[in-house]
Design a protein around this motif. Structure first.
Motif, mmCIF file in Angstrom:
data_model
loop_
_atom_site.group_PDB
_atom_site.id
_atom_site.type_symbol
_atom_site.label_atom_id
_atom_site.label_comp_id
_atom_site.label_asym_id
_atom_site.label_seq_id
_atom_site.Cartn_x
_atom_site.Cartn_y
_atom_site.Cartn_z
ATOM 1 N N MET A 48 0.701 -1.146 -0.167
ATOM 2 C CA MET A 48 -0.596 0.394 -0.012
ATOM 3 C C MET A 48 1.013 1.592 -0.410
ATOM 4 O O MET A 48 1.755 1.119 0.600
ATOM 5 C CB MET A 48 -0.660 -0.111 1.174
ATOM 6 C CG MET A 48 -2.123 1.020 1.337
ATOM 7 S SD MET A 48 -2.803 0.548 2.501
ATOM 8 C CE MET A 48 -3.650 -0.827 3.357
ATOM 9 N N PRO A 51 0.700 3.256 4.180
ATOM 10 C CA PRO A 51 0.175 1.980 4.884
ATOM 11 C C PRO A 51 -0.534 2.844 5.509
ATOM 12 O O PRO A 51 -1.337 2.154 6.444
ATOM 13 C CB PRO A 51 0.913 0.527 4.938
ATOM 14 C CG PRO A 51 2.104 1.610 4.955
ATOM 15 C CD PRO A 51 2.552 2.742 3.956
ATOM 16 N N ALA A 94 -9.070 4.275 -1.432
ATOM 17 C CA ALA A 94 -9.361 3.528 -1.069
ATOM 18 C C ALA A 94 -9.939 4.167 0.509
ATOM 19 O O ALA A 94 -10.145 5.088 0.443
ATOM 20 C CB ALA A 94 -7.216 3.610 0.729
ATOM 21 N N GLN A 111 -1.594 1.103 -4.875
ATOM 22 C CA GLN A 111 -1.112 0.006 -4.554
ATOM 23 C C GLN A 111 0.003 -0.720 -5.568
ATOM 24 O O GLN A 111 -0.442 0.283 -6.667
ATOM 25 C CB GLN A 111 -1.773 -0.922 -4.016
ATOM 26 C CG GLN A 111 -2.236 -1.278 -5.116
ATOM 27 C CD GLN A 111 -3.389 -2.637 -4.586
ATOM 28 O OE1 GLN A 111 -2.759 -3.788 -4.282
ATOM 29 N NE2 GLN A 111 -4.574 -2.998 -4.655
ATOM 30 N N MET A 199 -8.658 -0.251 -1.231
ATOM 31 C CA MET A 199 -8.551 -0.800 -0.069
ATOM 32 C C MET A 199 -9.354 -0.322 0.567
ATOM 33 O O MET A 199 -9.836 0.944 0.675
ATOM 34 C CB MET A 199 -6.973 -0.028 0.007
ATOM 35 C CG MET A 199 -5.989 -1.370 -1.146
ATOM 36 S SD MET A 199 -4.798 -0.237 -0.943
ATOM 37 C CE MET A 199 -4.776 1.518 -1.904
ATOM 38 N N TYR A 206 -5.714 -4.308 7.898
ATOM 39 C CA TYR A 206 -6.552 -2.940 6.148
ATOM 40 C C TYR A 206 -6.478 -4.623 5.337
ATOM 41 O O TYR A 206 -6.372 -5.912 5.633
ATOM 42 C CB TYR A 206 -5.234 -2.434 5.430
ATOM 43 C CG TYR A 206 -3.894 -2.465 5.624
ATOM 44 C CD1 TYR A 206 -3.797 -3.589 4.887
ATOM 45 C CD2 TYR A 206 -3.052 -2.091 6.933
ATOM 46 C CE1 TYR A 206 -2.150 -4.166 5.151
ATOM 47 C CE2 TYR A 206 -1.629 -2.718 7.049
ATOM 48 C CZ TYR A 206 -1.235 -4.062 5.736
ATOM 49 O OH TYR A 206 0.133 -4.369 5.309
ATOM 50 N N ILE A 208 -6.513 -5.103 0.883
ATOM 51 C CA ILE A 208 -5.831 -4.286 -0.255
ATOM 52 C C ILE A 208 -6.329 -5.699 -1.188
ATOM 53 O O ILE A 208 -5.803 -6.651 -1.085
ATOM 54 C CB ILE A 208 -4.429 -4.213 -0.040
ATOM 55 C CG1 ILE A 208 -3.537 -3.731 0.588
ATOM 56 C CG2 ILE A 208 -3.528 -3.858 -1.270
ATOM 57 C CD1 ILE A 208 -2.433 -3.674 1.221
#
Ligand SMILES: Cc1cc2nc3c(=O)[nH]c(=O)nc-3n(C[C@H](O)[C@H](O)[C@H](O)COP(=O)(O)OP(=O)(O)OC[C@H]3O[C@@H](n4cnc5c(N)ncnc54)[C@H](O)[C@@H]3O)c2cc1C
Length: 308
Positions: A48, A51, A94, A111, A199, A206, A208
């Motif tokens: 990510m 992240p 996301a 990503q 995401m 998390y 993905i």
């Protein structure tokens, strides 16, 4: 013995990104890796970019982060051109759902499929003529008058003008004294493309989604030394939090579970500069949770210090 301008120890995303940048800057480069290129934390991570929710990114590395995010699309395109392997850079966006229910959208969060990025980097280094020494463990530095001019490895010595330590979580053994391993476990679920369209970031886990429908669930942060065994406790923990964040995760088959070791450094950011005590040695380590994200800008900073 051939003498390289630069010897790099560690073939993760940071070492390989430095090797690519230095080779592009005209330096002859040798990269030393104890296993195979790109199979450490950089393979294990989520990919990510970035992240951490923006307000969790420590102030001292915000500039490096912005630089890296700006470099990423062209970097991936170049690696794909030179290696023939697509790192799958994807601005899928996301949603950050906080525990208190607040929802923040990041429509451009991207990503990369990090195992593919590792292959693209390795292919690019080989195509550029970088000397790749896999299955060679660096044992220490060779010095003359307190300045590094070589690397001692299990497969012989390598002579160099300068050296870069990019050995990730293992960097303390070679002089980056404050780097410690931080274990992170990750799950891979199987679904269908588009089931989770972007995401999902929670306060604890998390998710993905990859383009082929797989969904990564990450991750733990554990202080357990160099142990990389996946644990049942982490699997239960990650699955329960994933289902709370996104209930459809409950029905999905678990296809893999692994762990990697992040290079954690006391303080806020990575070490990207000359070693404080040893001449001829540069540090490129300590990227902790965001090394995949920070790789192109980190490499650009190291290359600028070597060539300006
Ligand atoms: C579960 C998990 C999830 C993550 N998710 C993300 C994410 O979504 N986004 C993000 O940006 N980052 C993420 N990260 C962090 C990121 O993966 C790391 O910060 C980054 O990979 C560090 O890269 P590196 O090259 O320093 O280390 P590594 O990839 O570990 O590479 C270091 C290399 O050095 C080699 N080496 C060590 N000692 C020696 C020696 N003596 N001689 C020769 N070779 C040696 C090792 O074998 C290894 O290949 C995650 C990490 C984990 C574990």
């Amino acid at each position: 013995m051939r003498r390289y301008d630069v010897a790099i120890v560690g073939g993760g995303v940071i070492g390989m990104a430095c090797a690519e940048a230095l080779s592009r800057a005209g330096q002859s480069v040798c990269i030393v890796e104890k296993g195979e290129l790109g199979r450490g934390a950089s393979w294990a991570g989520g990919g990510m970019l970035c992240p951490l929710p923006p307000d969790h990114v420590p102030e001292p590395i915000r500039e490096l982060l912005a630089e890296s995010l700006a470099l990423y699309p062209e970097w991936c395109a170049r690696l794909q051109r030179e290696s023939g392997i697509d790192p799958e850079y994807w601005e899928c966006g996301a949603d950050y759902i906080k525990n208190d229910g607040r929802h923040i959208e990041y429509p451009r969060l991207a990503q990369v499929r990090n195992p593919r990025l590792m292959k693209a980097l390795a292919g690019t280094l080989r195509a550029r003529g970088v000397s790749v020494r896999e299955h060679s463990t660096a044992l220490g530095w060779i010095e003359a008058d307190g300045v590094v001019n070589g690397v001692r490895t299990t497969r012989g010595d390598i002579a160099c003008g300068k050296a870069v330590l990019a050995a990730g979580a293992w960097s303390a053994a070679l002089g980056a004294d404050d780097v410690r391993p931080a274990k992170g476990q990750m799950l891979l679920l199987r679904s269908t493309p588009g089931h989770l369209p972007r995401m999902l970031i929670g306060d604890e886990v998390y998710l993905i989604p990859r383009r082929d429908g797989h969904i990564l669930v990450g991750s733990t942060i554990e202080d357990v030394g160099f142990d990389v065994a996946p644990t049942a406790a982490a699997r239960t923990h990650l699955l329960a939090r994933a289902v709370r964040l996104w209930p459809p995760a409950a029905g999905l088959p678990l296809v893999a579970h692994w762990a990697g070791l992040r290079p954690r450094l006391a303080g806020d950011g990575p070490a990207l500069g000359p070693h404080p005590r040893t001449g001829g040695l540069w540090l490129a380590t300590g990227h902790f949770r965001i090394g995949l994200t920070l790789a192109p800008a980190s490499a650009a900073r190291i290359a600028a210090q070597f060539t300006n």
